[in-house]
Design an enzyme around this catalytic site. Structure first.
Site, PDB file in Angstrom:
ATOM      1  CB  SER A 144      -0.938   0.156   1.258  1.00 25.56           C
ATOM      2  OG  SER A 144      -1.421   1.239   1.394  1.00 25.56           O
ATOM      3  CE1 TYR A 157      -4.144  -2.044   5.523  1.00 24.07           C
ATOM      4  CE2 TYR A 157      -3.336   0.142   4.603  1.00 24.07           C
ATOM      5  CZ  TYR A 157      -3.699  -0.876   4.406  1.00 24.07           C
ATOM      6  OH  TYR A 157      -3.927  -1.358   3.110  1.00 24.07           O
TER       7      TYR A 157
END
Length: 251
Positions: A144, A157
């Site tokens: 990501s 995260y």
């Protein structure tokens, strides 16, 4: 075996209900892929995903797989590879978590880390060893853009993805010259069920756009893929913003 353009005939998806993974599988089935293994927790959603791919003409199998049970990974994935060569493994499982909640509940934060990082390390190493033993294949890892720099809004995260991203890069270096290709994919904000209800970030993308980028990356044998590509320049700049300034940016 892969075709002349580097596209797989057989695909193993770790995270078989991932919208990005399924968009990628659909795209590859249209191009070349004939056998798909969807690995995930047994559920109606996993079966629906398998049925959807079968409707496109692929032979699809489901396999019970739990990212949070690394002790089972070698046996579970070993059975898949024992059925025949796998041309591509797509490591696509992960959870976003809830930053505000997870800061108050460390056990929940640990679950994010264990799923996104610890489980991926285990499954990634097992898959890499199997690919190396057969002498060919690609391991595609969904990272990501959040891995690039910690943000107040999602640092739990982001830190898990940063660990995954670094692991995948190192694994790619370790496997260089073995016939196994490792590709790290860094999407920005993806419009999906996982992000429903969240404020959309600039340069938002879709599972289908990520799938297109993955296909192009496979053809080019890329080591890193940004989606959209312009995020590479954006993050190159943001990495060098002083921390005090970055802290105040609306990112």
């Amino acid at each position: 075996m892969k075709d002349a353009f580097g596209l797989p005939q057989s695909l193993l998806v770790l995270g078989g209900t991932s919208e990005i993974a399924l968009a990628t599988a659909r795209r590859l089935i249209v191009r070349r892929t004939r056998t798909v293994w969807l690995a995930g927790r047994p559920s109606p959603a996993l079966e629906r995903a398998a049925d959807g791919l079968r409707a496109l003409g692929a032979e699809v199998h489901t396999v019970a797989f739990d990212a949070l049970d690394p002790e089972s990974h070698e046996a579970v994935l070993g059975k898949v590879f024992a059925e025949g060569d796998i041309d591509m493994v797509l490591l696509a499982f992960g959870i976003l978590g809830n930053q505000a909640h997870d800061e108050r509940e460390p056990v929940s934060a640990v679950r994010v880390a264990q799923t996104n990082y610890t489980g991926a390390v285990s499954a990634g190493l097992v898959s890499a060893r199997a690919l190396q033993a057969q002498g060919h294949g690609s391991l595609v890892v969904l990272s990501s853009v959040a891995a690039e720099r910690a943000r107040r809004a999602n640092f739990i995260y982001g830190s898990s993805k940063a660990g995954l991203d670094t692991f995948a890069q190192g694994l790619g270096d370790a496997l260089h010259g073995t016939g196994v290709h490792v590709m790290v994919v860094r999407p920005g904000f993806v419009r999906s069920k996982m992000t429903t209800g969240l404020a959309e970030a600039p340069l938002a993308t879709t599972p289908e756009a990520v799938a297109t980028a993955i296909e192009l990356g496979l053809r080019r044998r890329s080591e890193t893929v940004w989606v959209p590509g312009s995020l590479r320049l954006v993050m190159a700049a943001l990495r060098h913003v002083p921390r005090g300034v970055f802290r105040r940016l609306p990112v």
